[in-house]
Design a protein around this motif. Structure first.
Motif, PDB file in Angstrom:
ATOM      1  N   PHE A 184      -1.377  -0.682  -4.351  1.00  0.00           N
ATOM      2  CA  PHE A 184      -2.501   0.254  -4.280  1.00  0.00           C
ATOM      3  C   PHE A 184      -1.989   1.693  -4.410  1.00  0.00           C
ATOM      4  CE2 PHE A 184      -4.267  -3.466  -2.193  1.00  0.00           C
ATOM      5  CZ  PHE A 184      -5.581  -3.473  -2.644  1.00  0.00           C
TER       6      PHE A 184
ATOM      7  N   CYS B 178      -9.948   5.148   3.340  1.00  0.00           N
ATOM      8  CA  CYS B 178      -9.192   4.571   2.224  1.00  0.00           C
ATOM      9  C   CYS B 178      -8.545   3.246   2.615  1.00  0.00           C
ATOM     10  CB  CYS B 178      -8.126   5.555   1.754  1.00  0.00           C
ATOM     11  SG  CYS B 178      -8.791   7.069   1.017  1.00  0.00           S
ATOM     12  N   SER B 179      -8.040   3.152   3.840  1.00  0.00           N
ATOM     13  CA  SER B 179      -7.385   1.928   4.287  1.00  0.00           C
ATOM     14  C   SER B 179      -8.381   0.786   4.439  1.00  0.00           C
ATOM     15  CB  SER B 179      -6.648   2.171   5.607  1.00  0.00           C
ATOM     16  OG  SER B 179      -5.552   3.052   5.421  1.00  0.00           O
TER      17      SER B 179
ATOM     18  N   ILE C  18      -9.110  -0.625   1.060  1.00  0.00           N
ATOM     19  CA  ILE C  18      -8.042  -1.534   0.644  1.00  0.00           C
ATOM     20  C   ILE C  18      -8.260  -2.911   1.259  1.00  0.00           C
ATOM     21  CG2 ILE C  18      -5.585  -2.029   1.027  1.00  0.00           C
ATOM     22  CD1 ILE C  18      -5.064   0.976   0.609  1.00  0.00           C
ATOM     23  N   ASP C  19      -8.600  -2.937   2.536  1.00  0.00           N
ATOM     24  CA  ASP C  19      -8.838  -4.207   3.217  1.00  0.00           C
ATOM     25  C   ASP C  19      -9.958  -5.001   2.553  1.00  0.00           C
ATOM     26  OD1 ASP C  19     -10.403  -5.691   5.703  1.00  0.00           O
ATOM     27  OD2 ASP C  19      -8.227  -5.733   5.917  1.00  0.00           O
TER      28      ASP C  19
ATOM     29  N   GLN D 285     -10.772  -4.943  -0.608  1.00  0.00           N
ATOM     30  CA  GLN D 285     -10.270  -5.506  -1.873  1.00  0.00           C
ATOM     31  C   GLN D 285      -9.371  -6.724  -1.600  1.00  0.00           C
ATOM     32  OE1 GLN D 285     -12.082  -4.037  -4.022  1.00  0.00           O
ATOM     33  NE2 GLN D 285     -12.523  -2.436  -2.503  1.00  0.00           N
TER      34      GLN D 285
ATOM     35  N   SER E 215       3.852  -1.658   3.432  1.00  0.00           N
ATOM     36  CA  SER E 215       3.701  -0.327   2.831  1.00  0.00           C
ATOM     37  C   SER E 215       5.075   0.173   2.414  1.00  0.00           C
ATOM     38  CB  SER E 215       3.080   0.643   3.832  1.00  0.00           C
ATOM     39  OG  SER E 215       3.018   1.964   3.310  1.00  0.00           O
TER      40      SER E 215
ATOM     41  N   HIS F 134      -7.718  -1.581  -8.583  1.00  0.00           N
ATOM     42  CA  HIS F 134      -6.548  -2.449  -8.457  1.00  0.00           C
ATOM     43  C   HIS F 134      -6.976  -3.875  -8.107  1.00  0.00           C
ATOM     44  CE1 HIS F 134      -3.598   0.706  -8.921  1.00  0.00           C
ATOM     45  NE2 HIS F 134      -4.159   1.424  -7.965  1.00  0.00           N
TER      46      HIS F 134
ATOM     47  N   THR G  66      -9.862  -3.377   9.870  1.00  0.00           N
ATOM     48  CA  THR G  66      -9.268  -4.093   8.737  1.00  0.00           C
ATOM     49  C   THR G  66      -9.318  -5.596   9.032  1.00  0.00           C
ATOM     50  OG1 THR G  66      -7.078  -3.798   9.738  1.00  0.00           O
ATOM     51  CG2 THR G  66      -7.732  -2.202   8.052  1.00  0.00           C
TER      52      THR G  66
ATOM     53  N   HIS H  79      -3.746   4.189  -2.788  1.00  0.00           N
ATOM     54  CA  HIS H  79      -4.133   4.739  -1.490  1.00  0.00           C
ATOM     55  C   HIS H  79      -3.392   3.979  -0.392  1.00  0.00           C
ATOM     56  CE1 HIS H  79      -8.264   6.764  -2.509  1.00  0.00           C
ATOM     57  NE2 HIS H  79      -7.335   7.679  -2.259  1.00  0.00           N
TER      58      HIS H  79
ATOM     59  N   SER I  11      -9.474   2.126  -5.011  1.00  0.00           N
ATOM     60  CA  SER I  11      -8.751   0.876  -4.754  1.00  0.00           C
ATOM     61  C   SER I  11      -9.411  -0.337  -5.375  1.00  0.00           C
ATOM     62  CB  SER I  11      -8.601   0.672  -3.246  1.00  0.00           C
ATOM     63  OG  SER I  11      -7.728   1.646  -2.693  1.00  0.00           O
TER      64      SER I  11
ATOM     65  N   VAL J  91       0.856  -1.187   0.000  1.00  0.00           N
ATOM     66  CA  VAL J  91       0.000   0.000   0.000  1.00  0.00           C
ATOM     67  C   VAL J  91       0.891   1.235   0.000  1.00  0.00           C
ATOM     68  CG1 VAL J  91      -1.835  -1.253   1.155  1.00  0.00           C
ATOM     69  CG2 VAL J  91      -0.254   0.103   2.521  1.00  0.00           C
TER      70      VAL J  91
END
Length: 506
Positions: A207, A290-291, A294-295, A297, A320, A181, A57, A209, A178, A38
């Motif tokens: 990612f 945003c985080s 990502i989780d 996805q 990261s 991706h 997450t 983000h 995200s 990330v």
């Protein structure tokens, strides 16, 4: 078997927690690799590193529960304001920060003093792209695929992947954020499945983000009480759902960071130069929105791997490119060497990885590629300078190295340096043509958040100890250790109070 919720899908618990009993022994059983990177995430955002964090997450948490968490992972540093660039160079090459491709040397300076290596001159081998992550795995018979942001990376390494689907996606919709991706990875897995492709794979799942601009989806922004604030003349609305201020928040750093007009400190949309409570809490809410996206996805990809029967034979790494300040110490960006930014999250799960184990590790991101090569049982290229994590994973040792070195000199030179050994850490600043010359000393066991005098903590150890005569001997020890590391790693600069015989300060 009771299912568990992984974002938008449901997986059986066994699908996430399964650990293979035996190592692969034949070509068809070679392990797969999913490397998740990330963009701009402090480990302190995640519950696995900071239990007080409100960020949810569940997929990352379960990767940690079914794998191994490293508490001492770092990105080494940067010679560019775009800290992502050297960081990702190190990920792709397994090489130290001064031994990776950099800017081309200034020809005039080189002619005037041809015996001196200037800071913008690379010590990387000319054929290095042939020994980067995808190239190594391609030769070993792996299918390689990547999706990530565009820019601030190593194009010659990125081009080695067989399938490349890169784009910068920092919006708040399925197509602009995200989820895009994630869709690239899902489409790639669907194509493999349809073709009955039995080659092992390495997927670099990058990612865009939570790097700014942190435009979250409406649902997740609402969850964290945030708005995509765009009016520089006003403050964002206050909302009790927003994350609390970090304990080491300040409204201004006590001295200049040494990089005038640094975009990350003065021009981030929604923050700009403000460090007040409403601005920082709103920005943290955007970061967390945003985080969590990502989780979600990641959960979709884990689900697809489980459906394909590939999850048990896949090593999954989550990390990261570097950490992030967002109000901590009065800073906003990634151009500093405090723990919230120098450290990175690092989790590995897969065949033979101990379940639910933690280690300090003292690893750099440049150790990632040597670890992948080791796990895949590929002959190690001579270009790799990092170390495999296998001895730590197997429990043979807790640390890869005793000493850690950090650098930031993307602004005025020489910039910042840090060194850490055990519980002790030194940071030095030499910037703005000598206007900023500062030294900080922290006992991280007593002061893990690196409180400064401006934080007004009651404990005598919860502050900068550099000028405390009781710790003069410890400071002297770390000063010598820093110089030794700078020499060992070919750092081309010297600080104001170090020997200057090899110094280049253009």
């Amino acid at each position: 078997m009771h299912p568990i919720n992984l974002g938008l899908r449901w997986l059986p618990l066994v699908a996430v927690l399964a650990i293979a009993v035996a190592s692969p022994s034949t070509a068809d059983e070679r392990p797969n690799f999913l490397v998740i990177v990330v963009d701009d995430q402090s480990p302190l955002d995640l519950k696995i590193y900071n239990p007080d964090s409100p960020l949810e997450t569940p997929n990352i948490d379960r990767l940690a529960a079914s794998g191994m968490v490293f508490d001492g992972a770092h990105h080494m540093g940067a010679w560019s304001g775009a800290v992502c660039t050297p960081s990702r160079h190190m990920i792709m090459t397994g090489r130290t920060v001064w031994h990776i491709p950099q800017r081309r040397p200034n020809a005039k300076k080189k002619r005037n003093n041809p015996s001196v290596r200037y800071p913008d001159e690379s010590l990387a081998p000319k054929d290095l792209p042939e020994y980067t992550m995808a190239a190594i795995f391609n030769r070993a018979g792996y299918d390689t695929m990547r999706t990530c942001k565009k820019g601030n990376s190593y194009p010659a390494a990125n081009e080695q992947f067989t399938v490349v689907r890169d784009a910068s996606k920092r919006g708040g919709t399925e197509e602009t954020g995200s989820a895009w991706h994630g869709k690239q990875v899902l489409d790639y897995l669907d194509q493999r499945d349809a073709a009955a492709d039995e080659d092992p794979f390495l997927i670099y799942f990058g990612f865009s983000h939570p790097h700014d601009t942190r435009d979250g989806t409406p649902e997740l922004l609402a969850k964290y009480g945030a708005t995509n604030h765009t009016d520089r003349e006003s403050l964002p609305p206050a909302n009790p759902k927003q994350p609390a201020l970090p304990p080491n928040h300040l409204e201004a750093h006590p001295f200049h960071h040494g990089h005038p007009k640094l975009r990350d400190e003065v021009a981030v949309s929604g923050v700009w130069e403000r460090r007040d409570e409403r601005t920082i809490r709103n920005e943290l809410g955007r970061e967390f929105a945003c985080s969590e996206n990502i989780d979600i996805q990641i959960g979709k990809v884990l689900n697809r791997l489980e459906q394909m029967g590939e999850l048990d034979n896949t090593y999954i790494v989550y990390t990261s490119d570097h950490g992030m300040a967002i109000g901590r110490h009065g800073l906003q960006g990634k151009q500093n060497l405090y723990e919230h930014t120098w450290r990175v999250p690092f989790i590995i799960q897969g065949p033979d990885i101990p379940k639910g184990k933690r280690a300090i590790g003292n690893l750099y991101l440049l150790d990632l590629l040597p670890t992948l090569v080791d796990l895949a049982k590929i002959d190690r290229p001579e270009t790799l300078e990092g170390q495999s994590l296998q001895p730590v994973i197997r429990g043979e040792q807790d640390l890869l190295r005793d000493v850690l070195y950090g650098v930031y000199c993307g602004g005025t030179k020489p910039g910042m340096r840090s060194v850490k050994k055990g519980d002790w850490k030194l940071i030095k600043y030499d910037a703005l043509d000598g206007k900023v010359r500062e030294t900080q000393l922290f006992n991280l066991a007593a002061n893990p958040l690196e409180y400064l005098p401006e934080h007004k903590r009651e404990s005598e150890l919860e502050t900068d100890l550099a000028e405390n005569p009781d710790y003069a001997e410890k400071r002297q020890e770390l000063e010598a250790l820093l110089l030794s590391e700078m020499q060992r790693l070919d750092d081309p600069y010297r600080l104001w109070d170090q020997p200057q015989e090899t110094s280049v300060n253009p």
